[in-house]
Motif scaffolding. Sequence first.
Motif, PDB file in Angstrom:
ATOM      1  N   THR A   2       0.829  -1.196   0.000  1.00 40.97           N
ATOM      2  CA  THR A   2       0.000   0.000   0.000  1.00 40.97           C
ATOM      3  C   THR A   2       0.866   1.250   0.000  1.00 40.97           C
ATOM      4  O   THR A   2       1.844   1.346   0.737  1.00 40.97           O
ATOM      5  N   ALA A   3       0.502   2.217  -0.824  1.00 33.48           N
ATOM      6  CA  ALA A   3       1.270   3.459  -0.911  1.00 33.48           C
ATOM      7  C   ALA A   3       1.102   4.263   0.372  1.00 33.48           C
ATOM      8  O   ALA A   3       0.074   4.190   1.048  1.00 33.48           O
ATOM      9  N   PRO A   4       2.134   5.047   0.771  1.00 36.19           N
ATOM     10  CA  PRO A   4       2.046   5.863   1.978  1.00 36.19           C
ATOM     11  C   PRO A   4       1.122   7.048   1.748  1.00 36.19           C
ATOM     12  O   PRO A   4       1.520   8.097   1.257  1.00 36.19           O
ATOM     13  N   ASP A   5      -0.126   6.914   2.098  1.00 46.63           N
ATOM     14  CA  ASP A   5      -1.121   7.937   1.789  1.00 46.63           C
ATOM     15  C   ASP A   5      -2.204   7.895   2.840  1.00 46.63           C
ATOM     16  O   ASP A   5      -2.479   6.856   3.438  1.00 46.63           O
ATOM     17  N   THR A   6      -2.818   9.038   3.089  1.00 48.71           N
ATOM     18  CA  THR A   6      -3.941   9.071   4.006  1.00 48.71           C
ATOM     19  C   THR A   6      -5.182   8.532   3.315  1.00 48.71           C
ATOM     20  O   THR A   6      -5.260   8.480   2.093  1.00 48.71           O
ATOM     21  N   ALA A   7      -6.165   8.147   4.096  1.00 52.38           N
ATOM     22  CA  ALA A   7      -7.425   7.659   3.545  1.00 52.38           C
ATOM     23  C   ALA A   7      -8.164   8.804   2.867  1.00 52.38           C
ATOM     24  O   ALA A   7      -7.948   9.988   3.151  1.00 52.38           O
ATOM     25  N   LEU A   8      -9.061   8.434   1.954  1.00 55.55           N
ATOM     26  CA  LEU A   8      -9.923   9.432   1.341  1.00 55.55           C
ATOM     27  C   LEU A   8     -10.762  10.116   2.415  1.00 55.55           C
ATOM     28  O   LEU A   8     -11.286   9.458   3.320  1.00 55.55           O
ATOM     29  N   ASP A   9     -10.886  11.421   2.319  1.00 59.85           N
ATOM     30  CA  ASP A   9     -11.664  12.197   3.290  1.00 59.85           C
ATOM     31  C   ASP A   9     -13.118  12.234   2.811  1.00 59.85           C
ATOM     32  O   ASP A   9     -13.525  13.141   2.069  1.00 59.85           O
ATOM     33  N   ALA A  10     -13.895  11.248   3.227  1.00 61.62           N
ATOM     34  CA  ALA A  10     -15.268  11.109   2.747  1.00 61.62           C
ATOM     35  C   ALA A  10     -16.119  12.310   3.126  1.00 61.62           C
ATOM     36  O   ALA A  10     -16.931  12.795   2.317  1.00 61.62           O
ATOM     37  N   GLN A  11     -15.948  12.822   4.346  1.00 58.42           N
ATOM     38  CA  GLN A  11     -16.766  13.957   4.781  1.00 58.42           C
ATOM     39  C   GLN A  11     -16.494  15.186   3.917  1.00 58.42           C
ATOM     40  O   GLN A  11     -17.426  15.892   3.494  1.00 58.42           O
ATOM     41  N   ARG A  12     -15.231  15.444   3.622  1.00 56.77           N
ATOM     42  CA  ARG A  12     -14.897  16.604   2.793  1.00 56.77           C
ATOM     43  C   ARG A  12     -15.423  16.438   1.373  1.00 56.77           C
ATOM     44  O   ARG A  12     -15.966  17.375   0.786  1.00 56.77           O
ATOM     45  N   LEU A  13     -15.273  15.243   0.818  1.00 59.77           N
ATOM     46  CA  LEU A  13     -15.760  14.997  -0.539  1.00 59.77           C
ATOM     47  C   LEU A  13     -17.265  15.219  -0.628  1.00 59.77           C
ATOM     48  O   LEU A  13     -17.765  15.851  -1.569  1.00 59.77           O
ATOM     49  N   ARG A  14     -17.993  14.702   0.351  1.00 61.20           N
ATOM     50  CA  ARG A  14     -19.453  14.872   0.325  1.00 61.20           C
ATOM     51  C   ARG A  14     -19.844  16.336   0.531  1.00 61.20           C
ATOM     52  O   ARG A  14     -20.713  16.856  -0.172  1.00 61.20           O
ATOM     53  N   ASP A 189      -2.113  13.581  -2.345  1.00 61.81           N
ATOM     54  CA  ASP A 189      -3.366  13.661  -1.592  1.00 61.81           C
ATOM     55  C   ASP A 189      -4.507  13.268  -2.525  1.00 61.81           C
ATOM     56  O   ASP A 189      -4.946  14.054  -3.365  1.00 61.81           O
ATOM     57  N   ARG A 190      -5.002  12.051  -2.375  1.00 62.36           N
ATOM     58  CA  ARG A 190      -6.011  11.540  -3.297  1.00 62.36           C
ATOM     59  C   ARG A 190      -7.343  12.280  -3.169  1.00 62.36           C
ATOM     60  O   ARG A 190      -8.088  12.396  -4.149  1.00 62.36           O
ATOM     61  N   THR A 191      -7.642  12.782  -1.992  1.00 58.98           N
ATOM     62  CA  THR A 191      -8.862  13.580  -1.826  1.00 58.98           C
ATOM     63  C   THR A 191      -8.781  14.839  -2.682  1.00 58.98           C
ATOM     64  O   THR A 191      -9.748  15.213  -3.355  1.00 58.98           O
ATOM     65  N   GLU A 192      -7.626  15.492  -2.678  1.00 61.36           N
ATOM     66  CA  GLU A 192      -7.447  16.706  -3.472  1.00 61.36           C
ATOM     67  C   GLU A 192      -7.553  16.404  -4.960  1.00 61.36           C
ATOM     68  O   GLU A 192      -8.165  17.167  -5.721  1.00 61.36           O
ATOM     69  N   VAL A 193      -6.973  15.289  -5.390  1.00 58.97           N
ATOM     70  CA  VAL A 193      -7.075  14.901  -6.798  1.00 58.97           C
ATOM     71  C   VAL A 193      -8.534  14.670  -7.180  1.00 58.97           C
ATOM     72  O   VAL A 193      -9.000  15.131  -8.223  1.00 58.97           O
ATOM     73  N   ALA A 194      -9.259  13.945  -6.328  1.00 55.46           N
ATOM     74  CA  ALA A 194     -10.672  13.657  -6.618  1.00 55.46           C
ATOM     75  C   ALA A 194     -11.498  14.937  -6.680  1.00 55.46           C
ATOM     76  O   ALA A 194     -12.367  15.089  -7.548  1.00 55.46           O
ATOM     77  N   LEU A 195     -11.255  15.876  -5.795  1.00 52.30           N
ATOM     78  CA  LEU A 195     -11.999  17.137  -5.793  1.00 52.30           C
ATOM     79  C   LEU A 195     -11.766  17.918  -7.086  1.00 52.30           C
ATOM     80  O   LEU A 195     -12.716  18.390  -7.723  1.00 52.30           O
ATOM     81  N   LYS A 196     -10.513  18.042  -7.480  1.00 49.33           N
ATOM     82  CA  LYS A 196     -10.209  18.798  -8.698  1.00 49.33           C
ATOM     83  C   LYS A 196     -10.827  18.125  -9.916  1.00 49.33           C
ATOM     84  O   LYS A 196     -11.396  18.790 -10.801  1.00 49.33           O
TER      85      LYS A 196
END
Length: 281
Positions: A2-14, A189-196
Amino acid sequence: MTAPDTALDAQRLRSELARPNGPYAAVEVVERTGSTNADLRDAAASGGSDLTVRIAGEQTAGVGRHSRQWSSPAGTGVYLSVLLRPTGVPVRNTGSVALVAGLAVLDAARELGVDAYLKWPNDVLAGRLGEQGYGKCAGILSEMVPEPDAVHPAIVLGIGVNVHPVPGVEPGPGSLPATSLAEHGATTDRTEVALKLLRSLAERERRWRVSSGDLDDAGMHSEYRMRCRTLGEPVEVALPGGEVLSGRAGDVDPIGQLLVDSSDGTRHTIVAGDVVHVRSA
């Protein structure tokens, strides 16, 4: 691993993407699923809402075109699908939504400082890797979901983006190696990528929808052509029936079909097929 990364921030995405603050009807975030496209195909059959998003931290049965496996290990990428019900778009024009999604991935990559390009119909390329000078960092899969009582089918649009390197991925058609945004200096930051990505997709899909799926009317046709590495290249196209067409990729039409010029001067319209950029001898 697993890559060294934080979990997706579900609350922020929603909170940032779902109504009333964002453009989407619902944003569902799960740690693991088989396939986000399969999940939303089921949702479509059950009357799921237009502009429903499903994002997974890992897919155990991710697929690309022609049912090829799409490697989706935990912590490495952004794996998402969007359920669309574009009732004003003629069925013959719906295939162009995959090209619109490709442009949205380019938008996100550009914001992250990565110079990326498109390979018709559904690959996003980045970097200076391999003999061809680039690798595949993202793929797109658009699937129609016919419904018995509906005039227009629903569409499930899937996008997979490699944020971290994904080890052990075999090159796909055309021997394109896998690459990732992180290998070209982007945030991990996968959350940031998903948001953009999803913000850009919402705006581009809105323009596509009100233009009835015509890329010219949506103001994206010339932009796609400028960013598509396939155009002008000698190519081999593996067609659905098993035939292989050789020629030069001449253009993409306003509904997303590839126009290939064969050596005898005939122009062929390609709706679907695997395209290989033929290397010069």
